[in-house]
Design a protein around this motif. Structure first.
Motif, short mmCIF file in Angstrom:
data_model
loop_
_atom_site.label_atom_id
_atom_site.label_comp_id
_atom_site.label_asym_id
_atom_site.label_seq_id
_atom_site.Cartn_x
_atom_site.Cartn_y
_atom_site.Cartn_z
N ARG A 189 -2.57 12.00 1.66
CA ARG A 189 -1.48 11.31 0.97
C ARG A 189 -0.22 11.24 1.83
N ARG A 193 1.62 7.74 2.83
CA ARG A 193 2.99 7.43 2.42
C ARG A 193 3.89 7.15 3.63
N TYR A 194 3.62 7.84 4.74
CA TYR A 194 4.38 7.54 5.95
C TYR A 194 4.10 6.10 6.39
N ALA A 197 5.59 3.21 3.99
CA ALA A 197 6.98 3.35 3.52
C ALA A 197 7.80 2.09 3.66
N LYS A 205 1.09 -2.21 -0.19
CA LYS A 205 1.09 -0.76 -0.02
C LYS A 205 -0.33 -0.20 -0.14
N GLY A 209 -2.59 1.39 2.76
CA GLY A 209 -3.01 2.78 2.61
C GLY A 209 -4.52 2.93 2.76
N ASP A 249 -1.94 8.20 -6.13
CA ASP A 249 -1.88 8.77 -4.78
C ASP A 249 -0.63 8.37 -3.99
N LEU A 250 -0.08 7.21 -4.28
CA LEU A 250 1.07 6.73 -3.51
C LEU A 250 2.39 6.90 -4.26
N SER A 251 2.35 7.49 -5.41
CA SER A 251 3.57 7.69 -6.19
C SER A 251 4.53 8.64 -5.48
N PRO A 252 5.83 8.36 -5.52
CA PRO A 252 6.80 9.30 -4.94
C PRO A 252 6.71 10.68 -5.59
#
Length: 533
Positions: A189, A193-194, A197, A205, A209, A249-252
Motif C-alpha cells: 500500500r 500511494r507514493y 499521489a 489512481k 496502482g 487500499d488507497l484511502s488516506p
C-alpha cells in the motif's frame, strides 16, 4: 563544486504515466469532491456476517440472552447505499433498521430504492457518527469496513456510540484491518500511494496502482519472499473491484490495529470481546505440541492475550469482532446446551462412494462450501443427512432430535447432549448453519411461486441477487433471470410456461413442464422462493 544531474523520469513501463504535473509527495485534489464516496460510491453488497441472525446465534452460544431477531432494532454505521440493510429489512419486516452515512449521494440512492420497495421499517440518513448517537437504543450495531478507514476522532465516536446506544444484552459488530497480517499489505500500500499521489482522477489512481504492483511482481522470478508477497497482492487485487481498491487500499485513512490495541479502546467504553463474527475463526486449530504447550500456559481467563497470540500464529490481516457490554457474562467457549435454543440447517449429503449410513462405520459427510466431517454415529448421521433433504429450511433442535431418535433404537446414553455437541462442532467447522430465527423461505414451490421484489429489482441491472439467507446468488442464464422476474406471486405454472416460451425462442432452451418445475425447485434450494402465505 560538483554538479548534480536532476532526476528525470524515463519512459514508463506498462501504463505508468509520463504526464507528471506535481511532485509525488504533493498530491493534487483537482476534480475530487469533499467526500470521495459521493464521486465513487462503494460497491453495493450484502454481508452475511453482519446479519442480526448471525450476531444472535453467536451471542446465544457464548451465553447472552440476545434480543429476538424478529423484533429487534439495528443500526449500521457507514451504510453506503443501504443494500445490506435493505436486504435485512425485507426479510425481517417486524424489525426496525437505521443506516447512516456521511456521503449524500449513496444515501439518496438507497432511500429511493427503499421507497420503491415499500420498506417502512428502514430509514437511511445522511449524518455523521456523532449525530447518530441521538437515535436511541439499538439491539445490534454494525460498523463494517469503517473503523480502520476513518480518522482517530471518528473511531472514538464509533465506540462512544456503542457505549451509549447498545442495548444491555445487545451485540456490536466492528470490522478492522489487523496486525500482524496487515504489515504485508502496508508494504504494498505504501508503494502504491507514493506512485499514485500526483494523479487526481480516481480511475487513474486505481489503474496506476494495479499496474505498479504487477510491474514490481513481474520484475524477477518470485523466489524471494518480497516478490512472493507482491504476487499474492496481485492475486488479491484481481478479485477486487476498482472502487473497492480505491476505498480500501488507497484511502488516506487505513489504520490496522493489533487486537490488544483495539480491545483496549473498546474496554475504555465498557465493552468486552464476545467472539469473531465468522464462527470458524473462533474454533481452536491444531498446532505442534510445543505450540499447544505454550498456549496452555496462557491465563485462560485473559481472552484478549490468548486471541492476540493466536493472531501472531495465524498472521491474521482482518478481524470482524463482536462486542457486548462488560457486565454481561460471557462464556469462555460455546456451550452445547445453548444450541438447543437455535435452529440448524445444512446442505448435507453422502459422497457417491459412501456405505450404509445406518451402521457404526465411520463415514465422510459433505456439507456447505465443500466442507467435510467424519461421523460414526448412525443416529447423528441420520439427523444431519435429514437437514440435507430439507435445505435451505432450518429445523428446531427438538425436531432434529426427534428425527435422530426415530432412526433407530441403538441410542447413546444422552442423545440430546451428543447431538448438541456435534452441532456446535459442525457449526464451528463451517459445515452447517445455526439460525436464531426461521427465514420466510420455501423449499417447495407454491402454486403461484414468488421471489422477493428485491431480487426482481436486482435482476433489472445485473445477474446477482440477494437470497433470503442474506447471501449473493448469481443467475447467469437468460431463462433463469426471466423466470425470477416473473415470480411475483400472480402466475401459476401454465402462465409461466406461456410467458417463458418467448424467452426460450431467443435462447434456444425449450420450456417443458418438467424443466420449469426443476428450475423452480432449484430456486427453492438457493433460498430465493418466499414461503406461501
Amino acid at each position: 563544486m560538483g554538479y548534480t544531474h536532476p532526476i528525470r523520469r524515463q519512459a514508463p513501463v506498462d501504463c505508468f504515466s509520463t504526464n507528471i504535473d506535481a511532485h509525488p509527495l504533493m498530491p493534487s485534489n483537482k476534480g475530487m469532491s469533499a467526500n470521495v464516496y459521493d464521486t465513487v460510491p462503494y460497491p453495493s453488497a450484502v454481508y452475511p456476517q453482519t446479519h442480526p441472525d448471525r450476531l444472535a446465534v453467536i451471542g446465544t452460544l457464548y451465553g447472552l440472552d440476545v434480543p429476538p431477531v424478529e423484533r429487534c432494532r439495528v443500526l449500521e454505521l457507514g451504510c453506503g447505499d443501504g443494500w445490506n440493510l435493505i436486504a435485512m429489512a425485507y426479510g425481517l419486516p417486524g424489525s426496525e433498521f437505521v443506516g447512516v452515512d456521511t456521503a449524500a449521494s449513496p444515501i439518496a440512492h438507497g432511500a429511493a430504492l427503499t421507497a420503491g420497495l415499500g420498506l417502512s421499517n428502514l430509514s437511511l440518513r445522511h449524518m455523521d457518527v456523532a449525530a447518530a448517537a441521538e437515535l436511541g437504543e439499538f439491539d445490534y450495531i454494525i460498523a463494517h469496513g469503517l473503523f480502520s478507514w476513518v480518522a482517530e476522532p471518528v473511531r472514538e465516536q464509533i465506540l462512544q456510540l456503542c457505549e451509549r446506544c447498545l442495548a444491555p444484552s445487545g451485540v456490536a459488530y466492528v470490522s478492522y484491518n489487523a496486525y500482524p497480517g496487515n504489515h504485508l499489505r502496508d508494504l504494498v500500500r505504501g508503494m502504491m500511494r507514493y506512485h499514485i499521489a500526483h494523479f487526481a482522477d480516481p480511475e487513474e489512481k486505481v489503474r496506476q496502482g494495479r499496474a505498479l504492483v504487477k510491474f514490481l511482481a513481474s520484475s524477477q522470478e518470485p523466489r524471494h519472499l518480497y516478490h512472493q508477497i507482491l504476487a499474492h497482492e496481485v492475486d488479491r487485487f484481481d478479485s477486487y473491484t476498482d472502487a473497492g481498491i480505491l476505498h480500501d487500499d488507497l484511502s488516506p485513512n487505513n489504520q490496522p490495529f493489533y487486537f490488544h490495541e483495539f480491545m483496549a479502546q473498546a474496554s475504555a467504553h465498557g465493552l468486552q470481546f464476545l467472539a469473531e463474527a465468522d464462527m470458524p475463526d473462533n474454533a481452536p486449530r491444531s498446532y505442534p505440541p510445543h505450540v499447544e504447550a505454550a498456549l496452555a500456559n496462557l491465563d485462560p481467563a485473559d481472552v484478549v492475550v490468548r486471541e492476540q497470540y493466536v493472531d501472531f500464529l495465524r498472521g491474521r490481516p482482518f478481524r470482524q469482532t463482536l462486542l457486548c457490554r462488560r457486565e454481561q457474562h460471557r462464556l469462555s467457549a460455546p456451550l452445547p446446551e445453548r444450541v438447543m435454543r437455535l435452529r440448524a440447517a445444512g446442505d448435507i449429503h453422502l459422497p457417491a462412494s459412501a456405505g450404509d449410513p445406518h451402521t457404526h462405520q465411520s463415514e465422510i459427510l459433505c456439507g456447505l462450501n465443500g466442507s467435510e466431517i467424519e461421523c460414526d454415529q448412525p443416529l447423528i448421521k441420520s439427523a444431519l443427512l435429514h437437514l440435507g433433504t430439507v435445505w435451505p429450511e432450518c429445523l428446531a433442535f427438538d425436531e432434529l432430535l426427534d428425527r435422530a431418535a426415530a432412526a433407530g433404537t441403538d441410542q447413546p446414553p444422552d442423545l440430546a447432549s451428543s447431538l448438541a455437541t456435534d452441532l456446535v462442532r459442525a457449526y464451528a467447522a463451517g459445515f452447517l448453519q445455526l439460525r436464531a430465527h426461521r427465514p420466510p423461505l420455501s423449499v417447495r414451490p407454491a402454486l403461484r411461486p414468488r421471489t422477493s421484489a428485491l431480487a426482481r429489482l436486482q435482476l433489472r441491472s445485473g445477474n446477482r441477487v440477494t437470497s433470503l439467507l442474506h447471501t449473493i446468488v448469481q443467475i447467469d442464464d437468460p431463462l433463469g433471470r426471466a423466470l425470477v422476474q416473473l415470480l411475483d406471486g400472480s402466475r401459476d405454472r401454465a402462465m409461466l410456461e406461456i410467458e417463458l416460451a418467448n424467452v426460450a425462442d431467443t435462447s434456444g432452451q425449450p420450456i417443458t413442464a418438467e424443466a420449469l418445475e426443476a428450475s423452480l425447485c432449484g430456486l427453492g434450494r438457493r433460498a430465493l422462493l418466499f414461503h406461501a402465505e
